[in-house]
Motif scaffolding. Structure first.
Motif, PDB file in Angstrom:
ATOM      1  N   GLU A   9      50.999  -5.137  56.874  1.00 37.84           N
ATOM      2  CA  GLU A   9      49.785  -5.891  56.564  1.00 37.84           C
ATOM      3  C   GLU A   9      49.407  -5.804  55.096  1.00 37.84           C
ATOM      4  O   GLU A   9      48.474  -6.488  54.658  1.00 37.84           O
ATOM      5  CB  GLU A   9      48.625  -5.356  57.422  1.00 37.84           C
ATOM      6  N   ASN A  10      50.097  -5.011  54.327  1.00 35.47           N
ATOM      7  CA  ASN A  10      49.776  -4.825  52.906  1.00 35.47           C
ATOM      8  C   ASN A  10      50.500  -5.870  52.058  1.00 35.47           C
ATOM      9  O   ASN A  10      51.725  -6.017  52.174  1.00 35.47           O
ATOM     10  CB  ASN A  10      50.173  -3.425  52.443  1.00 35.47           C
ATOM     11  N   LEU A  11      49.756  -6.558  51.216  1.00 38.63           N
ATOM     12  CA  LEU A  11      50.315  -7.565  50.325  1.00 38.63           C
ATOM     13  C   LEU A  11      50.026  -7.165  48.879  1.00 38.63           C
ATOM     14  O   LEU A  11      48.866  -7.002  48.499  1.00 38.63           O
ATOM     15  CB  LEU A  11      49.711  -8.945  50.612  1.00 38.63           C
ATOM     16  N   PHE A  12      51.088  -7.047  48.077  1.00 35.15           N
ATOM     17  CA  PHE A  12      50.956  -6.683  46.672  1.00 35.15           C
ATOM     18  C   PHE A  12      51.449  -7.860  45.835  1.00 35.15           C
ATOM     19  O   PHE A  12      52.660  -8.072  45.711  1.00 35.15           O
ATOM     20  CB  PHE A  12      51.766  -5.428  46.367  1.00 35.15           C
ATOM     21  N   ALA A  13      50.523  -8.625  45.283  1.00 33.99           N
ATOM     22  CA  ALA A  13      50.871  -9.813  44.500  1.00 33.99           C
ATOM     23  C   ALA A  13      50.797  -9.476  43.018  1.00 33.99           C
ATOM     24  O   ALA A  13      49.760  -9.033  42.524  1.00 33.99           O
ATOM     25  CB  ALA A  13      49.933 -10.963  44.833  1.00 33.99           C
TER      26      ALA A  13
ATOM     27  N   GLN B 193      64.109  -6.197  45.509  1.00 38.09           N
ATOM     28  CA  GLN B 193      63.784  -5.059  44.661  1.00 38.09           C
ATOM     29  C   GLN B 193      62.307  -5.096  44.261  1.00 38.09           C
ATOM     30  O   GLN B 193      61.691  -6.156  44.213  1.00 38.09           O
ATOM     31  CB  GLN B 193      64.646  -5.072  43.395  1.00 38.09           C
ATOM     32  N   TRP B 194      61.761  -3.930  43.941  1.00 32.53           N
ATOM     33  CA  TRP B 194      60.368  -3.855  43.497  1.00 32.53           C
ATOM     34  C   TRP B 194      60.095  -2.665  42.582  1.00 32.53           C
ATOM     35  O   TRP B 194      59.033  -2.564  41.976  1.00 32.53           O
ATOM     36  CB  TRP B 194      59.424  -3.748  44.711  1.00 32.53           C
ATOM     37  N   ALA B 195      61.069  -1.783  42.419  1.00 31.17           N
ATOM     38  CA  ALA B 195      60.808  -0.534  41.696  1.00 31.17           C
ATOM     39  C   ALA B 195      60.826  -0.685  40.181  1.00 31.17           C
ATOM     40  O   ALA B 195      60.637   0.301  39.469  1.00 31.17           O
ATOM     41  CB  ALA B 195      61.812   0.535  42.127  1.00 31.17           C
ATOM     42  N   TRP B 196      61.038  -1.893  39.656  1.00 25.35           N
ATOM     43  CA  TRP B 196      60.989  -2.071  38.199  1.00 25.35           C
ATOM     44  C   TRP B 196      59.564  -2.318  37.697  1.00 25.35           C
ATOM     45  O   TRP B 196      59.310  -2.317  36.494  1.00 25.35           O
ATOM     46  CB  TRP B 196      61.898  -3.233  37.784  1.00 25.35           C
ATOM     47  N   PHE B 197      58.615  -2.527  38.611  1.00 26.34           N
ATOM     48  CA  PHE B 197      57.231  -2.722  38.198  1.00 26.34           C
ATOM     49  C   PHE B 197      56.691  -1.467  37.509  1.00 26.34           C
ATOM     50  O   PHE B 197      57.221  -0.365  37.694  1.00 26.34           O
ATOM     51  CB  PHE B 197      56.354  -3.034  39.416  1.00 26.34           C
ATOM     52  N   PRO B 198      55.606  -1.601  36.737  1.00 24.54           N
ATOM     53  CA  PRO B 198      54.957  -0.410  36.176  1.00 24.54           C
ATOM     54  C   PRO B 198      54.559   0.566  37.289  1.00 24.54           C
ATOM     55  O   PRO B 198      54.346   0.170  38.437  1.00 24.54           O
ATOM     56  CB  PRO B 198      53.729  -0.988  35.462  1.00 24.54           C
ATOM     57  N   ASP B 199      54.436   1.830  36.925  1.00 17.46           N
ATOM     58  CA  ASP B 199      54.205   2.890  37.906  1.00 17.46           C
ATOM     59  C   ASP B 199      52.971   2.652  38.775  1.00 17.46           C
ATOM     60  O   ASP B 199      52.984   2.965  39.977  1.00 17.46           O
ATOM     61  CB  ASP B 199      54.067   4.243  37.199  1.00 17.46           C
ATOM     62  N   HIS B 200      51.896   2.102  38.203  1.00 18.04           N
ATOM     63  CA  HIS B 200      50.671   1.945  38.992  1.00 18.04           C
ATOM     64  C   HIS B 200      50.837   0.898  40.094  1.00 18.04           C
ATOM     65  O   HIS B 200      50.082   0.896  41.066  1.00 18.04           O
ATOM     66  CB  HIS B 200      49.488   1.579  38.085  1.00 18.04           C
ATOM     67  N   ILE B 201      51.834   0.025  39.963  1.00 18.19           N
ATOM     68  CA  ILE B 201      52.146  -0.942  41.020  1.00 18.19           C
ATOM     69  C   ILE B 201      53.195  -0.371  41.964  1.00 18.19           C
ATOM     70  O   ILE B 201      53.043  -0.401  43.189  1.00 18.19           O
ATOM     71  CB  ILE B 201      52.630  -2.278  40.419  1.00 18.19           C
TER      72      ILE B 201
END
Length: 321
Positions: free
Chosen positions: A224-228, A295-303
Protein backbone atom coordinates in the motif's frame (compact mmCIF):
# COMPACT_ATOMS: atom_id res chain seq x y z
CA UNK A 1 17.09 -20.95 13.45
CA UNK A 2 17.84 -17.85 15.49
CA UNK A 3 15.48 -16.28 17.97
CA UNK A 4 14.11 -14.01 15.25
CA UNK A 5 11.75 -16.73 14.06
CA UNK A 6 11.30 -18.18 10.55
CA UNK A 7 13.83 -17.00 7.98
CA UNK A 8 13.51 -14.78 4.92
CA UNK A 9 14.93 -16.18 1.69
CA UNK A 10 16.57 -13.61 -0.62
CA UNK A 11 16.94 -14.99 -4.14
CA UNK A 12 19.58 -13.01 -6.01
CA UNK A 13 23.11 -12.86 -7.35
CA UNK A 14 26.12 -11.88 -5.27
CA UNK A 15 26.54 -8.37 -6.72
CA UNK A 16 23.09 -6.95 -5.97
CA UNK A 17 23.41 -3.68 -4.06
CA UNK A 18 19.63 -3.29 -3.87
CA UNK A 19 19.23 -6.63 -2.09
CA UNK A 20 22.23 -5.83 0.12
CA UNK A 21 20.35 -2.89 1.66
CA UNK A 22 17.31 -5.01 2.47
CA UNK A 23 19.47 -7.79 3.95
CA UNK A 24 21.24 -5.22 6.13
CA UNK A 25 17.90 -3.97 7.43
CA UNK A 26 16.68 -7.53 8.08
CA UNK A 27 19.86 -8.21 10.04
CA UNK A 28 19.40 -4.98 12.01
CA UNK A 29 15.94 -6.19 12.99
CA UNK A 30 17.39 -9.61 13.90
CA UNK A 31 15.27 -11.37 11.29
CA UNK A 32 17.06 -14.55 10.07
CA UNK A 33 17.93 -14.31 6.38
CA UNK A 34 19.39 -16.73 3.82
CA UNK A 35 20.78 -15.50 0.52
CA UNK A 36 20.54 -17.92 -2.41
CA UNK A 37 21.50 -17.68 -6.07
CA UNK A 38 19.90 -20.47 -8.14
CA UNK A 39 22.75 -19.98 -10.61
CA UNK A 40 25.00 -21.66 -8.00
CA UNK A 41 22.98 -24.89 -8.33
CA UNK A 42 24.11 -27.65 -8.20
CA UNK A 43 27.76 -26.73 -7.45
CA UNK A 44 27.15 -24.78 -4.25
CA UNK A 45 23.47 -25.49 -3.58
CA UNK A 46 21.92 -28.78 -2.44
CA UNK A 47 18.18 -29.39 -2.51
CA UNK A 48 16.21 -32.14 -0.74
CA UNK A 49 12.46 -31.68 -1.11
CA UNK A 50 9.70 -34.16 -0.32
CA UNK A 51 6.24 -33.52 -1.72
CA UNK A 52 3.37 -35.58 -0.30
CA UNK A 53 0.05 -35.08 1.42
CA UNK A 54 1.72 -32.60 3.77
CA UNK A 55 2.90 -30.33 0.95
CA UNK A 56 6.54 -29.36 0.53
CA UNK A 57 9.06 -30.30 3.24
CA UNK A 58 12.80 -30.68 3.22
CA UNK A 59 15.92 -28.52 3.14
CA UNK A 60 17.86 -26.20 0.90
CA UNK A 61 21.56 -25.73 1.66
CA UNK A 62 24.25 -23.33 0.50
CA UNK A 63 27.90 -23.45 1.52
CA UNK A 64 27.09 -21.53 4.72
CA UNK A 65 23.35 -21.94 5.46
CA UNK A 66 20.64 -24.59 5.64
CA UNK A 67 16.98 -23.63 5.48
CA UNK A 68 13.84 -25.70 6.17
CA UNK A 69 11.55 -25.26 3.18
CA UNK A 70 8.35 -25.33 5.22
CA UNK A 71 9.58 -22.59 7.59
CA UNK A 72 10.38 -19.83 5.07
CA UNK A 73 8.34 -16.79 6.09
CA UNK A 74 8.97 -14.70 2.94
CA UNK A 75 10.88 -14.70 -0.34
CA UNK A 76 12.48 -11.57 -1.81
CA UNK A 77 12.93 -12.43 -5.49
CA UNK A 78 15.50 -10.13 -7.01
CA UNK A 79 18.08 -10.79 -9.73
CA UNK A 80 19.37 -14.40 -9.71
CA UNK A 81 21.92 -15.49 -12.30
CA UNK A 82 20.85 -18.01 -14.98
CA UNK A 83 21.07 -21.73 -14.35
CA UNK A 84 24.24 -23.29 -15.76
CA UNK A 85 25.61 -26.73 -16.57
CA UNK A 86 29.00 -28.42 -16.38
CA UNK A 87 31.16 -27.10 -19.24
CA UNK A 88 32.28 -30.67 -20.01
CA UNK A 89 28.72 -31.65 -21.01
CA UNK A 90 27.61 -31.82 -24.62
CA UNK A 91 25.40 -28.95 -25.79
CA UNK A 92 22.25 -31.09 -25.76
CA UNK A 93 22.97 -32.59 -22.33
CA UNK A 94 23.78 -29.16 -20.90
CA UNK A 95 20.52 -27.74 -22.24
CA UNK A 96 18.56 -30.65 -20.71
CA UNK A 97 20.37 -30.22 -17.38
CA UNK A 98 19.63 -26.50 -17.21
CA UNK A 99 15.94 -27.04 -17.91
CA UNK A 100 15.71 -29.79 -15.28
CA UNK A 101 17.26 -27.38 -12.76
CA UNK A 102 14.91 -24.57 -13.76
CA UNK A 103 11.81 -26.70 -13.37
CA UNK A 104 13.12 -28.61 -10.34
CA UNK A 105 14.77 -26.06 -8.06
CA UNK A 106 12.82 -23.22 -9.66
CA UNK A 107 9.58 -25.05 -9.11
CA UNK A 108 10.38 -25.66 -5.44
CA UNK A 109 11.35 -22.02 -4.87
CA UNK A 110 8.02 -20.97 -6.35
CA UNK A 111 5.98 -23.37 -4.18
CA UNK A 112 7.17 -22.69 -0.63
CA UNK A 113 4.13 -23.19 1.62
CA UNK A 114 3.00 -20.11 3.49
CA UNK A 115 5.79 -17.88 2.16
CA UNK A 116 5.01 -14.26 1.27
CA UNK A 117 6.62 -13.43 -2.10
CA UNK A 118 7.94 -10.00 -3.09
CA UNK A 119 7.26 -10.74 -5.93
CA UNK A 120 6.44 -14.30 -6.89
CA UNK A 121 8.76 -15.14 -9.84
CA UNK A 122 5.88 -16.23 -12.06
CA UNK A 123 4.03 -12.97 -11.38
CA UNK A 124 7.21 -11.09 -12.32
CA UNK A 125 7.41 -13.07 -15.55
CA UNK A 126 3.77 -12.43 -16.48
CA UNK A 127 4.12 -8.70 -15.77
CA UNK A 128 7.23 -8.20 -17.95
CA UNK A 129 5.36 -8.20 -21.27
CA UNK A 130 4.92 -4.61 -22.50
CA UNK A 131 1.72 -5.28 -24.51
CA UNK A 132 0.07 -6.78 -21.40
CA UNK A 133 1.34 -3.86 -19.33
CA UNK A 134 -0.11 -1.28 -21.71
CA UNK A 135 -3.50 -3.00 -21.95
CA UNK A 136 -3.72 -3.50 -18.18
CA UNK A 137 -2.70 0.09 -17.39
CA UNK A 138 -5.43 1.40 -19.69
CA UNK A 139 -8.02 -0.90 -18.08
CA UNK A 140 -6.95 0.38 -14.66
CA UNK A 141 -7.72 3.96 -15.65
CA UNK A 142 -4.13 5.17 -16.15
CA UNK A 143 -3.41 7.52 -19.07
CA UNK A 144 -1.44 5.65 -21.73
CA UNK A 145 0.13 7.49 -24.71
CA UNK A 146 -0.86 6.20 -28.19
CA UNK A 147 1.37 3.20 -28.88
CA UNK A 148 2.01 0.95 -31.90
CA UNK A 149 3.68 -2.47 -31.78
CA UNK A 150 4.42 -3.73 -35.28
CA UNK A 151 6.82 -5.29 -37.74
CA UNK A 152 5.20 -3.43 -40.67
CA UNK A 153 7.43 -0.51 -41.75
CA UNK A 154 4.59 1.17 -43.64
CA UNK A 155 2.34 1.21 -40.60
CA UNK A 156 5.24 2.36 -38.43
CA UNK A 157 5.96 5.30 -40.74
CA UNK A 158 2.28 6.25 -40.87
CA UNK A 159 2.02 6.13 -37.06
CA UNK A 160 5.19 8.22 -36.67
CA UNK A 161 3.85 10.78 -39.12
CA UNK A 162 0.39 11.00 -37.52
CA UNK A 163 1.50 11.05 -33.87
CA UNK A 164 4.79 12.93 -34.13
CA UNK A 165 6.92 13.36 -32.14
CA UNK A 166 7.30 9.59 -31.67
CA UNK A 167 9.73 7.50 -29.63
CA UNK A 168 11.14 4.05 -30.24
CA UNK A 169 11.30 1.84 -27.15
CA UNK A 170 12.70 -1.69 -26.77
CA UNK A 171 10.11 -4.21 -25.67
CA UNK A 172 12.51 -5.74 -23.14
CA UNK A 173 15.86 -4.89 -21.56
CA UNK A 174 17.60 -7.84 -23.18
CA UNK A 175 21.36 -8.18 -22.72
CA UNK A 176 23.17 -7.13 -25.89
CA UNK A 177 26.87 -7.01 -26.73
CA UNK A 178 29.00 -6.08 -29.72
CA UNK A 179 31.42 -8.43 -31.50
CA UNK A 180 34.08 -7.66 -28.90
CA UNK A 181 31.80 -8.60 -26.00
CA UNK A 182 31.23 -4.97 -24.90
CA UNK A 183 27.79 -4.58 -23.28
CA UNK A 184 25.47 -2.24 -25.16
CA UNK A 185 22.15 -0.62 -24.27
CA UNK A 186 19.25 0.05 -26.61
CA UNK A 187 18.01 3.44 -25.39
CA UNK A 188 14.62 5.08 -25.76
CA UNK A 189 14.98 7.70 -28.48
CA UNK A 190 13.13 9.93 -30.94
CA UNK A 191 12.44 8.49 -34.37
CA UNK A 192 11.40 10.26 -37.56
CA UNK A 193 9.22 8.65 -40.25
CA UNK A 194 12.09 8.70 -42.78
CA UNK A 195 14.32 6.78 -40.35
CA UNK A 196 12.00 3.76 -40.43
CA UNK A 197 13.05 1.27 -43.10
CA UNK A 198 12.50 -2.36 -44.10
CA UNK A 199 14.59 -3.65 -41.19
CA UNK A 200 11.48 -3.17 -39.03
CA UNK A 201 10.18 -6.39 -40.60
CA UNK A 202 12.81 -8.46 -38.78
CA UNK A 203 11.08 -8.34 -35.38
CA UNK A 204 8.51 -6.54 -33.20
CA UNK A 205 9.06 -2.82 -32.57
CA UNK A 206 7.31 -0.46 -30.16
CA UNK A 207 6.61 3.15 -31.18
CA UNK A 208 4.94 5.59 -28.80
CA UNK A 209 3.86 9.20 -28.98
CA UNK A 210 6.27 11.34 -26.95
CA UNK A 211 4.67 13.16 -24.02
CA UNK A 212 5.41 16.90 -23.83
CA UNK A 213 6.77 16.43 -20.33
CA UNK A 214 8.28 18.82 -17.82
CA UNK A 215 9.54 15.99 -15.60
CA UNK A 216 9.67 12.23 -15.20
CA UNK A 217 8.26 10.33 -12.24
CA UNK A 218 9.48 7.01 -10.86
CA UNK A 219 6.78 5.64 -8.59
CA UNK A 220 7.93 2.70 -6.47
CA UNK A 221 4.99 0.75 -5.05
CA UNK A 222 5.48 -1.58 -2.08
CA UNK A 223 2.14 -2.99 -0.99
CA UNK A 224 0.00 0.00 0.00
CA UNK A 225 3.03 2.31 0.17
CA UNK A 226 3.65 4.54 -2.84
CA UNK A 227 6.92 6.47 -3.17
CA UNK A 228 6.74 8.93 -6.08
CA UNK A 229 9.98 10.66 -7.05
CA UNK A 230 9.97 13.53 -9.53
CA UNK A 231 13.06 13.39 -11.75
CA UNK A 232 14.30 16.59 -13.39
CA UNK A 233 17.45 17.71 -15.14
CA UNK A 234 17.60 15.23 -18.02
CA UNK A 235 18.44 16.95 -21.33
CA UNK A 236 17.13 13.99 -23.34
CA UNK A 237 14.08 11.75 -23.54
CA UNK A 238 15.73 8.85 -21.64
CA UNK A 239 16.77 10.11 -18.21
CA UNK A 240 18.78 6.92 -17.53
CA UNK A 241 21.54 8.33 -19.79
CA UNK A 242 22.13 11.35 -17.54
CA UNK A 243 22.27 10.20 -13.90
CA UNK A 244 24.92 12.78 -13.03
CA UNK A 245 22.56 15.64 -13.98
CA UNK A 246 19.38 14.50 -12.26
CA UNK A 247 17.53 15.95 -9.29
CA UNK A 248 15.12 13.84 -7.21
CA UNK A 249 12.14 15.16 -5.24
CA UNK A 250 9.52 13.16 -3.34
CA UNK A 251 6.05 14.24 -4.43
CA UNK A 252 2.48 13.25 -3.60
CA UNK A 253 0.50 10.89 -5.81
CA UNK A 254 -2.85 12.08 -7.22
CA UNK A 255 -5.72 9.92 -5.90
CA UNK A 256 -6.72 8.71 -9.37
CA UNK A 257 -3.14 7.61 -10.11
CA UNK A 258 -2.87 5.83 -6.75
CA UNK A 259 -6.11 3.98 -7.47
CA UNK A 260 -4.89 2.96 -10.91
CA UNK A 261 -1.51 1.79 -9.64
CA UNK A 262 -3.04 -0.37 -6.93
CA UNK A 263 -5.51 -1.85 -9.43
CA UNK A 264 -2.57 -2.61 -11.73
CA UNK A 265 -0.66 -4.40 -8.96
CA UNK A 266 -3.76 -6.43 -8.11
CA UNK A 267 -4.29 -7.36 -11.76
CA UNK A 268 -0.83 -8.94 -11.98
CA UNK A 269 -0.67 -10.22 -8.39
CA UNK A 270 2.30 -7.99 -7.55
CA UNK A 271 3.44 -6.66 -4.18
CA UNK A 272 6.18 -4.49 -5.70
CA UNK A 273 6.34 -2.44 -8.89
CA UNK A 274 8.55 0.33 -10.28
CA UNK A 275 6.31 2.56 -12.41
CA UNK A 276 7.52 5.19 -14.86
CA UNK A 277 5.36 8.21 -15.70
CA UNK A 278 5.78 11.44 -17.63
CA UNK A 279 4.50 14.62 -16.00
CA UNK A 280 3.18 17.04 -18.63
CA UNK A 281 2.95 20.84 -18.53
CA UNK A 282 -0.53 20.69 -16.96
CA UNK A 283 0.59 18.32 -14.22
CA UNK A 284 -1.14 15.25 -15.69
CA UNK A 285 0.52 11.85 -15.24
CA UNK A 286 1.11 9.72 -18.37
CA UNK A 287 1.91 6.05 -17.78
CA UNK A 288 4.92 4.54 -19.60
CA UNK A 289 5.62 1.16 -18.06
CA UNK A 290 6.03 -0.88 -14.88
CA UNK A 291 9.10 -2.97 -14.12
CA UNK A 292 7.90 -5.63 -11.65
CA UNK A 293 11.47 -6.03 -10.40
CA UNK A 294 12.87 -2.55 -10.97
CA UNK A 295 15.83 -0.88 -9.33
CA UNK A 296 15.45 1.83 -6.69
CA UNK A 297 18.62 1.91 -4.58
CA UNK A 298 20.30 4.69 -6.59
CA UNK A 299 18.00 7.31 -5.04
CA UNK A 300 19.37 9.59 -2.30
CA UNK A 301 19.51 7.94 1.13
CA UNK A 302 16.43 9.72 2.52
CA UNK A 303 14.34 8.12 -0.25
CA UNK A 304 16.10 4.76 -0.44
CA UNK A 305 15.79 4.23 3.32
CA UNK A 306 11.99 4.56 3.18
CA UNK A 307 11.68 2.01 0.37
CA UNK A 308 14.09 -0.34 2.15
CA UNK A 309 11.98 -0.21 5.31
CA UNK A 310 8.73 -0.82 3.40
CA UNK A 311 10.16 -3.89 1.64
CA UNK A 312 11.63 -5.19 4.89
CA UNK A 313 8.23 -4.74 6.56
CA UNK A 314 6.68 -6.91 3.83
CA UNK A 315 9.29 -9.62 4.31
CA UNK A 316 9.23 -9.52 8.11
CA UNK A 317 5.48 -9.36 8.58
CA UNK A 318 4.21 -11.06 5.43
CA UNK A 319 2.37 -8.01 4.15
CA UNK A 320 0.15 -7.78 7.25
CA UNK A 321 1.74 -4.72 8.82
Amino acid sequence: MAAGGPPVLVVTRLDDVTADGVITELNRRRVPVVRLDPGDFPTAVTMNAILDGKGVVGTLSTDTRTIDLERVRAVYWRRPTPYTADLAMSEQTARWTVEEARYGLGGILAALPGAHYVNHPWRNRDAEYKPAQLATAARCGLTVPPTLITNDPGQARAFADTHRPVLYKPLRETEYADAGGRALTVWIDDVQPDQIDERVRHTAHLFQQRVAKRADVRLTAVGENLFAVQITGSPGVDWRRHYDRLTYTLISVPPEVATGVRAYLDAFGLVFGAFDFGLDQDGSWHWYECNPNGQWAWFPDHITSQITEAITDQLQHGGTS
